[in-house]
Design a protein around this motif. Structure first.
Motif, PDB file in Angstrom:
ATOM      1  N   LEU A 150       0.959  -1.484  -0.063  1.00 11.57           N
ATOM      2  CA  LEU A 150      -0.186  -0.401   0.207  1.00 11.57           C
ATOM      3  C   LEU A 150       0.795   1.318   0.145  1.00 11.57           C
ATOM      4  O   LEU A 150       1.387   1.670   0.871  1.00 11.57           O
ATOM      5  N   ASP A 151       0.905   2.466  -1.258  1.00  9.37           N
ATOM      6  CA  ASP A 151       1.832   3.545  -1.147  1.00  9.37           C
ATOM      7  C   ASP A 151       0.767   4.468  -0.125  1.00  9.37           C
ATOM      8  O   ASP A 151      -0.729   4.613  -1.140  1.00  9.37           O
ATOM      9  N   LYS A 152       1.628   4.806   0.825  1.00 11.75           N
ATOM     10  CA  LYS A 152       0.749   5.128   2.157  1.00 11.75           C
ATOM     11  C   LYS A 152       0.371   7.168   0.920  1.00 11.75           C
ATOM     12  O   LYS A 152      -0.401   7.095   1.615  1.00 11.75           O
ATOM     13  N   LYS A 153       1.397   7.224   0.118  1.00  6.01           N
ATOM     14  CA  LYS A 153       0.957   8.991  -0.416  1.00  6.01           C
ATOM     15  C   LYS A 153      -0.660   9.011  -1.265  1.00  6.01           C
ATOM     16  O   LYS A 153      -0.970  10.340  -0.525  1.00  6.01           O
ATOM     17  N   THR A 154      -0.582   7.827  -2.052  1.00 12.89           N
ATOM     18  CA  THR A 154      -1.973   7.579  -3.131  1.00 12.89           C
ATOM     19  C   THR A 154      -3.357   7.249  -2.065  1.00 12.89           C
ATOM     20  O   THR A 154      -3.817   6.988  -2.907  1.00 12.89           O
ATOM     21  N   GLY A 155      -2.912   6.343  -1.659  1.00 11.44           N
ATOM     22  CA  GLY A 155      -3.497   5.630  -0.488  1.00 11.44           C
ATOM     23  C   GLY A 155      -3.867   4.372  -1.485  1.00 11.44           C
ATOM     24  O   GLY A 155      -5.841   3.848  -1.714  1.00 11.44           O
ATOM     25  N   VAL A 156      -3.060   3.978  -2.691  1.00 15.45           N
ATOM     26  CA  VAL A 156      -3.087   3.027  -3.609  1.00 15.45           C
ATOM     27  C   VAL A 156      -2.901   1.490  -3.217  1.00 15.45           C
ATOM     28  O   VAL A 156      -1.314   1.459  -2.917  1.00 15.45           O
ATOM     29  N   LEU A 157      -3.665   0.508  -3.178  1.00 14.53           N
ATOM     30  CA  LEU A 157      -3.037  -0.787  -2.791  1.00 14.53           C
ATOM     31  C   LEU A 157      -2.803  -0.984  -4.039  1.00 14.53           C
ATOM     32  O   LEU A 157      -3.615  -1.572  -4.441  1.00 14.53           O
ATOM     33  N   PHE A 158      -1.375  -1.952  -4.229  1.00 14.22           N
ATOM     34  CA  PHE A 158      -0.584  -2.772  -5.211  1.00 14.22           C
ATOM     35  C   PHE A 158      -1.169  -4.112  -4.980  1.00 14.22           C
ATOM     36  O   PHE A 158      -0.399  -3.851  -3.877  1.00 14.22           O
ATOM     37  N   TYR A 159      -1.292  -5.009  -6.746  1.00 15.60           N
ATOM     38  CA  TYR A 159      -1.268  -6.711  -5.778  1.00 15.60           C
ATOM     39  C   TYR A 159      -1.026  -6.764  -6.748  1.00 15.60           C
ATOM     40  O   TYR A 159      -1.707  -7.284  -8.704  1.00 15.60           O
ATOM     41  N   ALA A 160      -0.608  -8.729  -6.748  1.00 10.94           N
ATOM     42  CA  ALA A 160      -0.346  -9.259  -8.265  1.00 10.94           C
ATOM     43  C   ALA A 160      -1.671 -10.133  -8.363  1.00 10.94           C
ATOM     44  O   ALA A 160      -1.918 -10.618  -7.541  1.00 10.94           O
ATOM     45  N   LEU A 161      -1.706 -10.163  -9.698  1.00 14.39           N
ATOM     46  CA  LEU A 161      -2.776 -11.419 -10.376  1.00 14.39           C
ATOM     47  C   LEU A 161      -1.471 -12.429 -10.954  1.00 14.39           C
ATOM     48  O   LEU A 161      -1.630 -11.943 -12.223  1.00 14.39           O
ATOM     49  N   ILE A 162      -1.937 -13.217  -9.953  1.00 15.30           N
ATOM     50  CA  ILE A 162      -0.294 -14.002 -10.184  1.00 15.30           C
ATOM     51  C   ILE A 162      -1.204 -15.189 -11.401  1.00 15.30           C
ATOM     52  O   ILE A 162      -0.121 -15.758 -12.591  1.00 15.30           O
ATOM     53  N   ASN A 163      -2.255 -15.261 -12.073  1.00 20.70           N
ATOM     54  CA  ASN A 163      -3.339 -16.104 -12.501  1.00 20.70           C
ATOM     55  C   ASN A 163      -3.105 -14.985 -13.954  1.00 20.70           C
ATOM     56  O   ASN A 163      -2.727 -16.142 -15.591  1.00 20.70           O
ATOM     57  N   LEU A 164      -3.023 -14.314 -14.203  1.00 17.43           N
ATOM     58  CA  LEU A 164      -2.756 -12.944 -15.095  1.00 17.43           C
ATOM     59  C   LEU A 164      -1.325 -12.728 -15.501  1.00 17.43           C
ATOM     60  O   LEU A 164      -1.931 -11.456 -16.616  1.00 17.43           O
ATOM     61  N   ASN A 165      -0.455 -12.964 -14.824  1.00 20.74           N
ATOM     62  CA  ASN A 165       0.523 -11.955 -15.634  1.00 20.74           C
ATOM     63  C   ASN A 165       0.588 -10.603 -14.721  1.00 20.74           C
ATOM     64  O   ASN A 165       1.400 -10.030 -15.796  1.00 20.74           O
ATOM     65  N   ALA A 166      -0.277  -9.991 -14.069  1.00 16.46           N
ATOM     66  CA  ALA A 166      -0.290  -9.004 -13.457  1.00 16.46           C
ATOM     67  C   ALA A 166      -0.399  -7.746 -12.589  1.00 16.46           C
ATOM     68  O   ALA A 166      -0.143  -8.987 -11.748  1.00 16.46           O
ATOM     69  N   THR A 209       7.352 -10.021 -19.522  1.00 17.43           N
ATOM     70  CA  THR A 209       7.945  -9.603 -18.616  1.00 17.43           C
ATOM     71  C   THR A 209       7.449  -9.773 -16.179  1.00 17.43           C
ATOM     72  O   THR A 209       8.199  -9.684 -15.393  1.00 17.43           O
ATOM     73  N   MET A 210       6.070 -10.104 -16.558  1.00 16.33           N
ATOM     74  CA  MET A 210       5.145 -10.295 -15.423  1.00 16.33           C
ATOM     75  C   MET A 210       5.146 -11.950 -15.106  1.00 16.33           C
ATOM     76  O   MET A 210       4.243 -11.619 -14.078  1.00 16.33           O
ATOM     77  N   VAL A 211       5.442 -12.681 -15.422  1.00 15.98           N
ATOM     78  CA  VAL A 211       5.535 -13.819 -15.276  1.00 15.98           C
ATOM     79  C   VAL A 211       5.827 -14.271 -13.941  1.00 15.98           C
ATOM     80  O   VAL A 211       6.435 -13.810 -12.918  1.00 15.98           O
ATOM     81  N   PHE A 212       4.685 -14.080 -13.216  1.00 10.33           N
ATOM     82  CA  PHE A 212       4.376 -14.743 -11.769  1.00 10.33           C
ATOM     83  C   PHE A 212       5.306 -13.444 -10.850  1.00 10.33           C
ATOM     84  O   PHE A 212       6.485 -13.838 -10.241  1.00 10.33           O
ATOM     85  N   PRO A 213       4.365 -11.822 -10.585  1.00  8.95           N
ATOM     86  CA  PRO A 213       5.146 -11.131  -9.865  1.00  8.95           C
ATOM     87  C   PRO A 213       5.466 -11.725  -8.506  1.00  8.95           C
ATOM     88  O   PRO A 213       4.200 -12.563  -7.759  1.00  8.95           O
ATOM     89  N   SER A 214       6.316 -11.501  -7.811  1.00  8.38           N
ATOM     90  CA  SER A 214       6.954 -11.922  -6.582  1.00  8.38           C
ATOM     91  C   SER A 214       6.973 -10.797  -5.227  1.00  8.38           C
ATOM     92  O   SER A 214       7.446 -11.092  -4.152  1.00  8.38           O
ATOM     93  N   ASP A 215       7.565  -9.547  -5.835  1.00  3.52           N
ATOM     94  CA  ASP A 215       7.477  -8.567  -5.314  1.00  3.52           C
ATOM     95  C   ASP A 215       6.550  -7.396  -5.691  1.00  3.52           C
ATOM     96  O   ASP A 215       7.357  -6.996  -6.411  1.00  3.52           O
ATOM     97  N   ILE A 216       6.214  -6.166  -4.832  1.00  2.00           N
ATOM     98  CA  ILE A 216       6.053  -4.809  -5.394  1.00  2.00           C
ATOM     99  C   ILE A 216       6.904  -4.144  -3.625  1.00  2.00           C
ATOM    100  O   ILE A 216       5.795  -4.906  -2.850  1.00  2.00           O
ATOM    101  N   LYS A 217       7.257  -2.939  -4.471  1.00  2.00           N
ATOM    102  CA  LYS A 217       7.361  -1.751  -2.756  1.00  2.00           C
ATOM    103  C   LYS A 217       7.173  -0.704  -3.734  1.00  2.00           C
ATOM    104  O   LYS A 217       7.465  -1.154  -4.821  1.00  2.00           O
ATOM    105  N   VAL A 218       6.834   0.024  -2.938  1.00  2.00           N
ATOM    106  CA  VAL A 218       7.265   1.640  -3.313  1.00  2.00           C
ATOM    107  C   VAL A 218       8.200   2.887  -2.324  1.00  2.00           C
ATOM    108  O   VAL A 218       8.454   2.443  -1.339  1.00  2.00           O
ATOM    109  N   ASP A 219       9.203   3.124  -3.015  1.00  2.00           N
ATOM    110  CA  ASP A 219      10.563   4.137  -2.489  1.00  2.00           C
ATOM    111  C   ASP A 219       9.769   5.325  -2.140  1.00  2.00           C
ATOM    112  O   ASP A 219       8.946   5.679  -1.862  1.00  2.00           O
TER     113      ASP A 219
END
Length: 326
Positions: free
Chosen positions: A174-190, A215-225
């Protein structure tokens, strides 16, 4: 080190929280979880979320995906406790995965976690989901951080909604500045998103950030710096597990994009969402420009219809004006 890909792997040491000082790579603290907070040779802590707004009151939340549970750790007290809830468990109807044509069955409990901005009372909202599920849930850390209260669930956990078919998700952030929750959709490579100020968690209220079968086959980590850039790691894990590792192919990728560009034009873009705060602004704005209705005089039939149309125009203009200012 245990090989977690083996069906009968053995834990050589208890699960531990290890804190490093990145200035010199020294170990600041090592905390071993008590034996009653994990299942020997079964528990797998695949994700951790840190609530660190106050250095004296740091809390860590550890997700056990194999023996579904959430371990809460207090830095100040150097103590931890296990929280259990049905929402940490799998959905048996969501156990089949298909990643780039590789079909397999997993039973992974609570996995993705994202912490909101700190509230005035010092708590956050913890958004979470099991991997073997298409649903999203939330609970206040005010409840989790109370060692005694957290053992007596009384409606603190809430079900937000579903990501829809093939909506199984692994990691989230979750990016606290925008309040947006990002997440990986592993079946959809998205990578997808949802703005937490949106009162609805539906397929229509969620946005698609990026999708690629290369390029997005099984996204395994997400971060916002701290510079507002989103980073995503993809590693093709199902290919490696079920078809073998091909060293001549690119198996690991690190992708990045500014958050504002990632959500631009999606349902997570702030300009496209009417939040409760915006609704209040619209009401105040309409009250200031829409005078009270006068009692119609005899012979003025049709004036109510004209007033209704005029009010509709004023409402539309007010909404557009506020959306542009938001």
């Amino acid at each position: 080190m245990a090989n977690i890909l083996e069906p009968e792997y053995q834990n050589s040491v208890p699960p531990s929280i290890i804190v490093f000082d990145l200035n010199d790579d020294s170990i600041v603290r090592r905390y071993e979880l008590p034996q009653d907070q994990f299942v020997q040779n079964k528990s797998l802590f695949a994700n951790i979320a840190i609530e660190d707004n106050d250095c004296s009151r740091i809390f860590a939340y550890l997700a056990d995906i194999s023996s579904p549970g959430l371990v809460v750790y207090s830095w100040k007290d150097n103590d931890s406790w296990l929280v259990n809830h049905n929402y940490f468990n799998i959905d048996p109807l969501a156990g089949e995965f298909n990643v780039s044509g590789i079909v397999f069955h997993w039973s992974d409990g609570i996995f993705g976690m994202g912490l909101s901005e700190i509230k005035p009372d010092g708590s956050s909202d913890l958004y979470f989901h099991p991997m073997t599920s298409t649903d999203e849930f939330v609970v206040s850390t005010k409840f989790l951080k109370d060692k005694a209260l957290s053992q007596k669930s009384n409606g603190e956990f809430r079900h937000l909604g579903s990501r829809g078919p093939k909506g199984q998700s692994s990691v989230s952030f979750l990016d606290k500045k925008t309040g947006v929750l990002f997440y990986a959709l592993i079946n959809l490579n998205a990578i997808a998103c949802w703005k937490t100020t949106n009162p609805r968690y539906t397929m229509q209220s969620q946005g698609r950030v990026y999708m690629s079968n290369v390029t997005m086959v099984f996204p395994s980590d997400i971060k916002v710096d701290s510079d507002d850039n989103m980073w995503v790691l993809s590693n093709r894990l199902p290919t490696f597990m079920y078809k073998g590792f091909n060293a001549s192919e690119v198996n690991f990728r690190l992708l990045t994009a500014p958050v504002k560009d990632a959500i631009n034009g999606t349902a997570c873009d702030a300009k496209g969402i009417v939040t409760p705060e915006m609704k209040a602004k619209m009401k105040n704005h309409l009250d200031s420009i829409n005078p009270p209705k006068s009692t119609p005089k005899a012979g003025q039939s049709g004036s109510e219809g004209i007033n209704s149309r005029l009010n509709a125009v004023l409402i539309l203009l007010a909404v557009l004006n506020l959306l542009m200012m938001h």
